[in-house]
Design a protein around this motif. Sequence first.
Motif, PDB file in Angstrom:
ATOM      1  N   GLN A 335     -13.398   9.732  26.007  1.00  0.00           N
ATOM      2  CA  GLN A 335     -14.672   9.096  25.656  1.00  0.00           C
ATOM      3  C   GLN A 335     -15.108   8.345  26.901  1.00  0.00           C
ATOM      4  O   GLN A 335     -14.543   7.301  27.247  1.00  0.00           O
ATOM      5  CB  GLN A 335     -14.513   8.161  24.455  1.00  0.00           C
ATOM      6  CG  GLN A 335     -14.246   8.909  23.155  1.00  0.00           C
ATOM      7  CD  GLN A 335     -14.140   7.987  21.948  1.00  0.00           C
ATOM      8  OE1 GLN A 335     -14.388   6.786  22.057  1.00  0.00           O
ATOM      9  NE2 GLN A 335     -13.768   8.539  20.812  1.00  0.00           N
ATOM     10  N   GLN A 341     -18.343  12.391  24.347  1.00  0.00           N
ATOM     11  CA  GLN A 341     -17.044  12.761  23.810  1.00  0.00           C
ATOM     12  C   GLN A 341     -16.665  14.139  24.347  1.00  0.00           C
ATOM     13  O   GLN A 341     -17.406  15.112  24.162  1.00  0.00           O
ATOM     14  CB  GLN A 341     -17.105  12.770  22.281  1.00  0.00           C
ATOM     15  CG  GLN A 341     -15.775  12.969  21.590  1.00  0.00           C
ATOM     16  CD  GLN A 341     -15.910  12.804  20.081  1.00  0.00           C
ATOM     17  OE1 GLN A 341     -16.890  12.234  19.590  1.00  0.00           O
ATOM     18  NE2 GLN A 341     -14.928  13.291  19.347  1.00  0.00           N
ATOM     19  N   GLN A 454     -15.409  17.797  15.983  1.00  0.00           N
ATOM     20  CA  GLN A 454     -14.373  17.997  16.982  1.00  0.00           C
ATOM     21  C   GLN A 454     -13.965  19.464  17.058  1.00  0.00           C
ATOM     22  O   GLN A 454     -14.106  20.225  16.092  1.00  0.00           O
ATOM     23  CB  GLN A 454     -13.139  17.166  16.649  1.00  0.00           C
ATOM     24  CG  GLN A 454     -13.345  15.675  16.744  1.00  0.00           C
ATOM     25  CD  GLN A 454     -12.041  14.913  16.527  1.00  0.00           C
ATOM     26  OE1 GLN A 454     -11.113  15.407  15.910  1.00  0.00           O
ATOM     27  NE2 GLN A 454     -11.976  13.704  17.054  1.00  0.00           N
ATOM     28  N   GLU A 541     -18.497  17.287  20.058  1.00  0.00           N
ATOM     29  CA  GLU A 541     -18.009  16.899  21.373  1.00  0.00           C
ATOM     30  C   GLU A 541     -18.197  18.070  22.336  1.00  0.00           C
ATOM     31  O   GLU A 541     -18.461  19.210  21.925  1.00  0.00           O
ATOM     32  CB  GLU A 541     -16.537  16.516  21.284  1.00  0.00           C
ATOM     33  CG  GLU A 541     -15.618  17.648  20.863  1.00  0.00           C
ATOM     34  CD  GLU A 541     -14.185  17.181  20.633  1.00  0.00           C
ATOM     35  OE1 GLU A 541     -13.879  15.997  20.833  1.00  0.00           O
ATOM     36  OE2 GLU A 541     -13.351  18.021  20.246  1.00  0.00           O
TER      37      GLU A 541
END
Length: 549
Positions: A335, A341, A454, A541
């Motif tokens: 991060q 991210q 994610q 991300e």
Amino acid sequence: MELCRPRPVVGPSRAEAWPLRRGVPAANWAYKFIVFDRGNPLRRRDILAASLTLPFAGRPLYDAMVTQAYAQEKGAPFEAATVRALARELAQKPYKAPDNKLPDALKDLTYDKYRMIRFQPDHALWRADNLPFRLQFFHRGFYYTNRVDIFEVNQGLAAPIVYSPAMFNFGDQPVPDIKDPNLGFAGFRIHGPINRPDYFDEIGVFLGASYFRAVAKGQIYGLSARGLSINTADPKGEEFPTFRTFWVERPAKGASSIVVHALLDSESAAAAYRFTIRPGDTTVYDIEVALFPRVNIEQPGLATLTSMFFFGPSDRVGVDDFRPAVHDTDGLAIQNGRGEQIWRTVSNPTDLQVSAFVDSNPRGFGLMQRNRDFRSYQDLEARYERRPSAWVEPIGDWGDGAVHLVEIPTSTEINDNIVAFWRPRVPTRAKGEYTYTYRIHWGAQVPKPLPLAQVVATRIGAGQEDARLIVLDFAGENIKAIAAADIKASVTFDKGKVRNIVAQPNPEIGGTRLSFQLVAGGEKTVELRAQLLREDEPLSEVWLYRWTP
């Protein structure tokens, strides 16, 4: 660059006898060994027969502190500034290698003989005191020749834990005739009731150079951390600072944390460390560092993490193994200071690979084991699904620098080959003083993830003709309610060609699957980047990957 040699794995399982090292194929580099063995319970006794003086002027402080211990009950004054004063004074003098000579009885121990030496748990420090933590100690010998001095701090006084053969069970070999109270130890481990209230499980261990490890509730050891790394991945050779002395504060009854102070020393620097350790569902190490370089250090590594990736769905070319994956870590998470991210899938490359992710004031980074499904590993002994992730959270601003990732070829799962650390942009200068505070979260995941989907899987295999098919699965609460037609994929690359980009729902995980084909041609490396978007809004991300043949 450090090399390691695989050692025989004996004992109840591979997970019970796990080494901590990396391997790099290079013909002329010397071997170093650091071996962690959870199946080797070493032992300590409640003897605090000596105390020490801490002179702060006109004398070599460290040598005086250790060698002038004398038999006295009360111990010597100790406070938080003590270790920093020792480190500062140590760094003002030329480096003096410690005298790590072993008695004849310990010089030529084989691995099997060393493993017979077991600490007797009924003599653990604080066992009889009904305290929430206990300490056990590692004997010197085998590859553990470095002497580590360990002190108990109680009510502002420090008294040394004095070595005695009576602390250990030597198995079927004779008890060595060692009468030296300054023999010291190789390291120690911390036990506490982390999984159930009536049993003291191992929580963390400090053993070898500046390495330490920890587990959270329900986990077993996997990756490691280091106090300091210097010249990692430098062909001229890596320097390995060592923790020479520890001071462990006696915990109060009912305490939820334990404090460990450490003095680090090496040719290039000395440093003082303070660890506040809080075990639990996530085990947290709060770490305060004061670094005092002896020389200019061009390649320091702060908050260093070391792990293993042998193979997995993204990288199993040439693998002949019944298990689908073997790794302690499947990716580097970052991060950055801009709030972005990032997920960088790691690999076991053919050649050494070093990547740098330039940043300013990072919010965190870590080596993560995201896949927690036993079916993904199928290893009843190693239990890779129970290995911890480690997330580094800087406290305060760290300025400009980069998160570095080192990926080293390995031909076996017993060699650690993945390293990550923070390197400041400005090298540390001789005679300076540098302070850093950070927190390591040992557990299943990032403690405070951003609200983005994610990457939960990276799979790579043969595509059509000369292409490689890359398949990414994204999952997250934020994309569950978004219509599939509104989710777009962005895939970029620096070389080669990418074709057939497809984003589609994956109902098996309640997420989105992104697939594309990479045509690398004759390129030796291709840097890839992918992300899910809704118009210009990030939904996931950023996935990064360095493809190599």
